[in-house]
Motif scaffolding. Sequence first.
Motif, PDB file in Angstrom:
ATOM      1  N   GLN A 129       0.998  -1.129  -0.085  1.00  0.00           N
ATOM      2  CA  GLN A 129      -0.027  -0.026   0.138  1.00  0.00           C
ATOM      3  C   GLN A 129       0.777   1.318   0.095  1.00  0.00           C
ATOM      4  O   GLN A 129       2.010   1.252   0.427  1.00  0.00           O
ATOM      5  CB  GLN A 129      -0.975   0.050   1.244  1.00  0.00           C
ATOM      6  N   SER A 130       0.446   2.247  -0.683  1.00  0.00           N
ATOM      7  CA  SER A 130       1.113   3.667  -0.760  1.00  0.00           C
ATOM      8  C   SER A 130       0.250   4.558  -0.151  1.00  0.00           C
ATOM      9  O   SER A 130      -1.076   4.646  -0.053  1.00  0.00           O
ATOM     10  CB  SER A 130       1.514   3.847  -2.067  1.00  0.00           C
ATOM     11  N   GLN A 131       0.986   5.751   0.355  1.00  0.00           N
ATOM     12  CA  GLN A 131       0.360   6.690   1.065  1.00  0.00           C
ATOM     13  C   GLN A 131       1.152   8.045   0.669  1.00  0.00           C
ATOM     14  O   GLN A 131       2.594   8.122   0.974  1.00  0.00           O
ATOM     15  CB  GLN A 131       0.226   6.882   2.460  1.00  0.00           C
ATOM     16  N   ASN A 132       0.483   8.888   0.318  1.00  0.00           N
ATOM     17  CA  ASN A 132       1.231  10.202  -0.266  1.00  0.00           C
ATOM     18  C   ASN A 132       1.054  11.248   0.832  1.00  0.00           C
ATOM     19  O   ASN A 132       0.212  11.559   1.551  1.00  0.00           O
ATOM     20  CB  ASN A 132       0.778  10.826  -1.558  1.00  0.00           C
ATOM     21  N   LYS A 133       2.186  12.179   0.832  1.00  0.00           N
ATOM     22  CA  LYS A 133       2.201  13.220   2.133  1.00  0.00           C
ATOM     23  C   LYS A 133       2.957  14.567   1.363  1.00  0.00           C
ATOM     24  O   LYS A 133       4.029  14.387   0.905  1.00  0.00           O
ATOM     25  CB  LYS A 133       3.052  12.824   3.456  1.00  0.00           C
ATOM     26  N   THR A 134       2.214  15.580   1.355  1.00  0.00           N
ATOM     27  CA  THR A 134       3.023  16.850   1.028  1.00  0.00           C
ATOM     28  C   THR A 134       3.082  17.673   2.268  1.00  0.00           C
ATOM     29  O   THR A 134       2.084  18.064   2.961  1.00  0.00           O
ATOM     30  CB  THR A 134       1.956  17.685  -0.084  1.00  0.00           C
ATOM     31  N   THR A 135       4.104  18.652   2.254  1.00  0.00           N
ATOM     32  CA  THR A 135       4.447  19.539   3.433  1.00  0.00           C
ATOM     33  C   THR A 135       4.923  20.731   2.860  1.00  0.00           C
ATOM     34  O   THR A 135       5.495  20.797   1.720  1.00  0.00           O
ATOM     35  CB  THR A 135       5.407  19.135   4.201  1.00  0.00           C
ATOM     36  N   VAL A 136       4.208  21.870   3.351  1.00  0.00           N
ATOM     37  CA  VAL A 136       4.594  23.307   2.927  1.00  0.00           C
ATOM     38  C   VAL A 136       4.837  23.867   4.358  1.00  0.00           C
ATOM     39  O   VAL A 136       4.236  24.073   4.990  1.00  0.00           O
ATOM     40  CB  VAL A 136       3.705  23.807   2.136  1.00  0.00           C
ATOM     41  N   ILE A 137       6.104  24.387   4.169  1.00  0.00           N
ATOM     42  CA  ILE A 137       6.584  25.398   5.382  1.00  0.00           C
ATOM     43  C   ILE A 137       7.268  26.705   4.783  1.00  0.00           C
ATOM     44  O   ILE A 137       8.085  26.612   4.027  1.00  0.00           O
ATOM     45  CB  ILE A 137       7.873  24.520   6.174  1.00  0.00           C
ATOM     46  N   TRP A 138       6.762  27.710   5.219  1.00  0.00           N
ATOM     47  CA  TRP A 138       7.085  29.093   4.530  1.00  0.00           C
ATOM     48  C   TRP A 138       6.968  30.220   5.846  1.00  0.00           C
ATOM     49  O   TRP A 138       6.170  30.276   6.321  1.00  0.00           O
ATOM     50  CB  TRP A 138       6.115  29.550   3.549  1.00  0.00           C
TER      51      TRP A 138
END
Length: 596
Positions: free
Chosen positions: A49-58
Amino acid sequence: RLQVSAYTNLYSRGSWGLRGDLDYAKRYAFTGRLSIGFQQFRTGFPENQSQNKTTVIWSHRKAAKSNPNWSFSSNVNFISDNESKNNLDPINPTYFNNSFNSDINLNRSFPGKPINMGLKMSLRQNSLSESISLISPILTANMTRVFPFKKLIKRSNREWKKMVERIGFSYNFDGQNRSNFSDSLLTQGDFSRIADQFMYGMSQSMNLQTTGSLFKNILKITPSVAYKSKVNFMEISKSYNAIENATQIDTLNRASLSHELNVNVNATTMLYTYFDFIGKNKPKMRHIMTPTVGYRYVPQINPLVSANAGADESIINYSPYERSLYAVGNTAESSLLTFAVNNTLELKFKSKKDTLTGFKKVRIIDQLSLGGNYNFKKDSMRLSNISINMRVSPRDYLNFVATGSFSPYAWDTSTGRTTGDYAINNGQNLGRFLNMNFSTTLLLAPKKSREKIKDEKVGRNDVWNADFNYFALHPEEILFFDIPWKMTLSHIYTIQANQNVSEINPNPFLFIQSLSVRSDVSFTKRWKLAGNFNINLVEKTITNANFSLNRNMHCWALSFYWTPIGGNKSFLLSIRNTSSIFKDAKIEFRKPPTFL
């Protein structure tokens, strides 16, 4: 000035990640950093199984001197799956974080005028409740306190004229567009349902306040009047559903205006008591007591709606604004007598070390306070619980805080539930503590080491770097090879009265006790061993622990991190360059947490 960095992670089970960092700065204008990352987690055979994750730090900061009338700042910390534990980094500093906040602010001030305006976007994520709150935009307008009667009243020694002259007026406006939704809607990309849950509204408040004194400035009086008006574009209506024999709630999309009003007056003074002691240094103790008594009146402007909407058409009372953007008060009349008292104790004695005054002051108790209120309009239990707080800081490395809530009412000894009678009338003394919390933080280290830690904190704040912001806030956790040893102990002890005694939990009190131990030791000039334990003292179990072994090789550093206990079991062996120029020159061998 621009600096771009790219990072990648690859794992044998198929997990991988990419991250790009952009550091930028313009002298006398702004500084900032943008970090965007994408990770894909794979469980491997047999689930695959796969799981995607996006992070944004600004983070962005505008220099105040570039344009003093405008300010812009951002502090964005966005995680697409609303879960901090899913991270490819086994030494994840946000592993125990449950909430993530993002804010973007734009503000405008007007020179020579008491007016400020602002525009804001806010995002609140919480992994425990699995919810997200988006507020975009937030429009604010504020007028700081002005004194409209100051020029109209001639200066006089009469106190009533001084009170009129000191009348201050302030105004605040707030307009919002808010949506509270489940984080699953974001991961599914269901933006239409997110948009359907937006609520709109406006709120404005006005405040009148002045100050006066009696008995030659011994007693200070502060009367005030506060008014609020709120505009909501959504109400609710409750009715009886005969088919389900339950309450049916209907949403009404219409504008409505509500009002709130409260009147306050407070009186306070300061009482000083001095105690002289016998001794060579002529010690003297000063006790400062600050009692405060106030009265607050809130009229009933927005009474609750009564309807036969409960089960079997029973009567229920509700507010039409229960689910509106701005909750509305003044639903019941209240007449409150408030009281509070604060105490401080300070010891003063002669000291040769103080060459300026010749005396040294030591604060024995920073704060010892209690407070509560009495509501004349309630039918029963008019006296509230008494809150008690105490703070003692005998040294800069030691801090002790105690808080508690005391109930003056009797309780059923078989169930623990509070009853409506006073405890003293029921033979139960003055009452009981419903809860007490004791928090103690202690730093153990040689004196020179404590001074070095203090200097390190100042230096890191002067030359601030976002990568090391955590250590700027917690300098005692930095590994200093020239510090022989140090230990930090954090203890929290909570006692709660069990108000739901049963056969499963017959104890009259509930105890929660935890201890965090963090320590490091240099057994040579170049070797440092560190460890951290989180212990549940009631269950006598270690909830989390991690260890690190570090070797300073001058231009290179060898580090081994091991987490044997907890949900993030992992290890990391790292060899890296200590130079800031070649900080990305490193070799790492790691076993990520088991969920990968």
